[in-house]
Scaffold this active site. Structure first.
Site, PDB file in Angstrom:
ATOM      1  CE  LYS A  53       5.968  -7.426  -9.372  1.00 32.72           C
ATOM      2  NZ  LYS A  53       4.819  -6.557  -9.745  1.00 32.72           N
ATOM      3  NE  ARG A 128       8.909  -1.710 -10.211  1.00 29.70           N
ATOM      4  CZ  ARG A 128       8.416  -2.340  -9.132  1.00 29.70           C
ATOM      5  NH1 ARG A 128       9.138  -3.195  -8.468  1.00 29.70           N
ATOM      6  NH2 ARG A 128       7.176  -2.118  -8.758  1.00 29.70           N
ATOM      7  NE  ARG A 170      -0.832  -4.584  -2.874  1.00 31.12           N
ATOM      8  CZ  ARG A 170       0.110  -4.658  -3.799  1.00 31.12           C
ATOM      9  NH1 ARG A 170       0.456  -5.841  -4.305  1.00 31.12           N
ATOM     10  NH2 ARG A 170       0.702  -3.569  -4.246  1.00 31.12           N
ATOM     11  NE  ARG A 203       2.853  -1.315  -1.558  1.00 32.67           N
ATOM     12  CZ  ARG A 203       3.406  -1.897  -2.605  1.00 32.67           C
ATOM     13  NH1 ARG A 203       3.597  -3.201  -2.619  1.00 32.67           N
ATOM     14  NH2 ARG A 203       3.782  -1.192  -3.644  1.00 32.67           N
ATOM     15  NE  ARG A 214       2.792   0.956  -7.505  1.00 31.70           N
ATOM     16  CZ  ARG A 214       2.102   0.170  -6.669  1.00 31.70           C
ATOM     17  NH1 ARG A 214       0.986   0.601  -6.118  1.00 31.70           N
ATOM     18  NH2 ARG A 214       2.543  -1.029  -6.386  1.00 31.70           N
TER      19      ARG A 214
HETATM   20  P1  AMP Z   1       6.583  -2.775  -5.323  1.00 30.80           P
HETATM   21  O1  AMP Z   1       6.444  -3.130  -3.889  1.00 30.80           O
HETATM   22  O2  AMP Z   1       7.395  -3.788  -6.076  1.00 30.80           O
HETATM   23  O3  AMP Z   1       5.251  -2.505  -5.990  1.00 30.80           O
HETATM   24  O4  AMP Z   1       7.421  -1.410  -5.383  1.00 30.80           O
HETATM   25  C1  AMP Z   1       6.938  -0.228  -4.759  1.00 30.80           C
HETATM   26  C2  AMP Z   1       7.753   0.949  -5.219  1.00 30.80           C
HETATM   27  O5  AMP Z   1       9.124   0.774  -4.844  1.00 30.80           O
HETATM   28  C3  AMP Z   1       7.797   1.165  -6.734  1.00 30.80           C
HETATM   29  O6  AMP Z   1       6.660   1.877  -7.201  1.00 30.80           O
HETATM   30  C4  AMP Z   1       9.098   1.957  -6.876  1.00 30.80           C
HETATM   31  O7  AMP Z   1       8.926   3.306  -6.485  1.00 30.80           O
HETATM   32  C5  AMP Z   1       9.995   1.294  -5.847  1.00 30.80           C
HETATM   33  N1  AMP Z   1      10.726   0.137  -6.445  1.00 30.80           N
HETATM   34  C6  AMP Z   1      10.553  -1.191  -6.177  1.00 30.80           C
HETATM   35  N2  AMP Z   1      11.372  -1.945  -6.907  1.00 30.80           N
HETATM   36  C7  AMP Z   1      12.105  -1.081  -7.656  1.00 30.80           C
HETATM   37  C8  AMP Z   1      13.107  -1.251  -8.646  1.00 30.80           C
HETATM   38  N3  AMP Z   1      13.539  -2.480  -9.024  1.00 30.80           N
HETATM   39  N4  AMP Z   1      13.647  -0.137  -9.201  1.00 30.80           N
HETATM   40  C9  AMP Z   1      13.239   1.097  -8.842  1.00 30.80           C
HETATM   41  N5  AMP Z   1      12.272   1.328  -7.947  1.00 30.80           N
HETATM   42  C10 AMP Z   1      11.707   0.260  -7.351  1.00 30.80           C
END
Ligand code: AMP
Length: 270
Positions: A53, A128, A170, A203, A214
């Site tokens: 993404k 999400r 990554r 990360r 996740r």
């Molecule tokens: P990402 O960078 O999109 O993979 O997000 C990393 C982490 O941030 C996720 O595993 C969640 O803990 C939190 N997170 C990101 N976007 C959301 C969302 N829309 N709603 C809730 N938690 C989020």
């Protein structure tokens, strides 16, 4: 703010805004509107962790000059700045679970009010949950924030083993946000960003154990978001297991097709 399902359904298509825009497009063009009339607009990029993404969003940013709004990046920014929100989010993020809807919704709402969203934006990693999707639909209809093109959702698909390799390999530049992979897209000098030479980071949630949590969270809480946009006819799946160029081409073709279909529907129903 959480919209009721009925209210969300009423507002879900941003019908008023879309109607006006598409009518004005028709009025201004005696023939079919140019393809560029339908792009970029607001785009939701959905998909499991590691489907690409962020990479695809960066390409859309470069091509269309619209912002990428990544809720993960916004949350990590809050953690880095030590804000109240960051402190609340940090622990949850480290376990691979989702931060509370209300916190994320308010954060996105504030970001959507910024001026750079007027021509469109890419929401990366949001919504999400079904509640977030309903909040977004209702917000866009209530506040007429979006450019007057319907929000469309693109879901990128990649199989589990491939995702695991992508996630654990990554590496990210903390300065320019360039994304690398030690297996498939390593930097020219190990551990250093090609663009600015910064030391690359991994990360903390890009480990196998957190990845599995996740994926579980994604299946349980994000799958209903896919069904939501599919039911509204504003959804397309794209195969993410191909070259970056092929994926972006498929995304753009899908955006165009979905928006043209919405336009067609409106003009035939008028
Ligand atoms: P990402 O960078 O999109 O993979 O997000 C990393 C982490 O941030 C996720 O595993 C969640 O803990 C939190 N997170 C990101 N976007 C959301 C969302 N829309 N709603 C809730 N938690 C989020």
């Amino acid at each position: 703010m959480t919209a009721s399902p009925q209210r969300a359904a009423e507002f879900a298509g941003d019908e008023v805004g879309r109607h006006e825009t598409l009518n004005s497009i028709s009025a201004n063009h005696s023939t079919a509107p140019a393809e560029s009339s339908f792009l970029p607009g607001p785009v939701l990029l959905l998909g499991a962790p590691g489907v690409g993404k962020g990479t695809q969003a960066q390409l859309l940013v470069t091509k269309y000059g619209i912002p990428q709004i990544s809720t993960g990046d916004l949350l990590r920014g809050n953690i880095a700045r030590g804000t109240q929100l960051g402190m609340q989010a940090q622990q949850i993020m480290s376990t691979g679970k989702l931060v509370d809807d209300s916190l994320v919704n308010q954060m996105v709402l504030a970001r959507l009010h910024e001026k750079d969203t007027r021509r469109g934006y890419i929401l990366d990693g949001y919504p999400r949950t079904l509640d977030q999707a309903r909040f977004l639909d209702a917000t866009l209809a209530d506040l007429a924030l979006a450019p007057n093109l319907p929000v469309v959702a693109i879901s990128i698909l990649v199989d589990f083993d491939q995702l695991l390799q992508r996630i654990t390999g990554r590496r990210i530049c903390p300065v320019c946000k360039s994304i690398y992979n030690v297996h498939s897209n390593p930097p020219a000098i190990a551990g250093r960003c090609n663009v600015d030479g910064t030391h690359l980071i991994q990360r903390p949630d890009d480990t196998e154990a957190v990845f599995i949590q996740r994926m579980k969270t994604f299946a349980e809480q994000t799958a209903p978001v896919v069904s939501h946009y599919r039911a509204l006819g504003r959804f397309q799946e794209v195969d993410g297991d191909q070259s970056v160029e092929s994926v972006i081409a498929a995304i753009e073709a899908s955006l165009l097709r979905l928006r043209q279909a919405a336009h067609q529907q409106l003009t035939t129903s008028n």
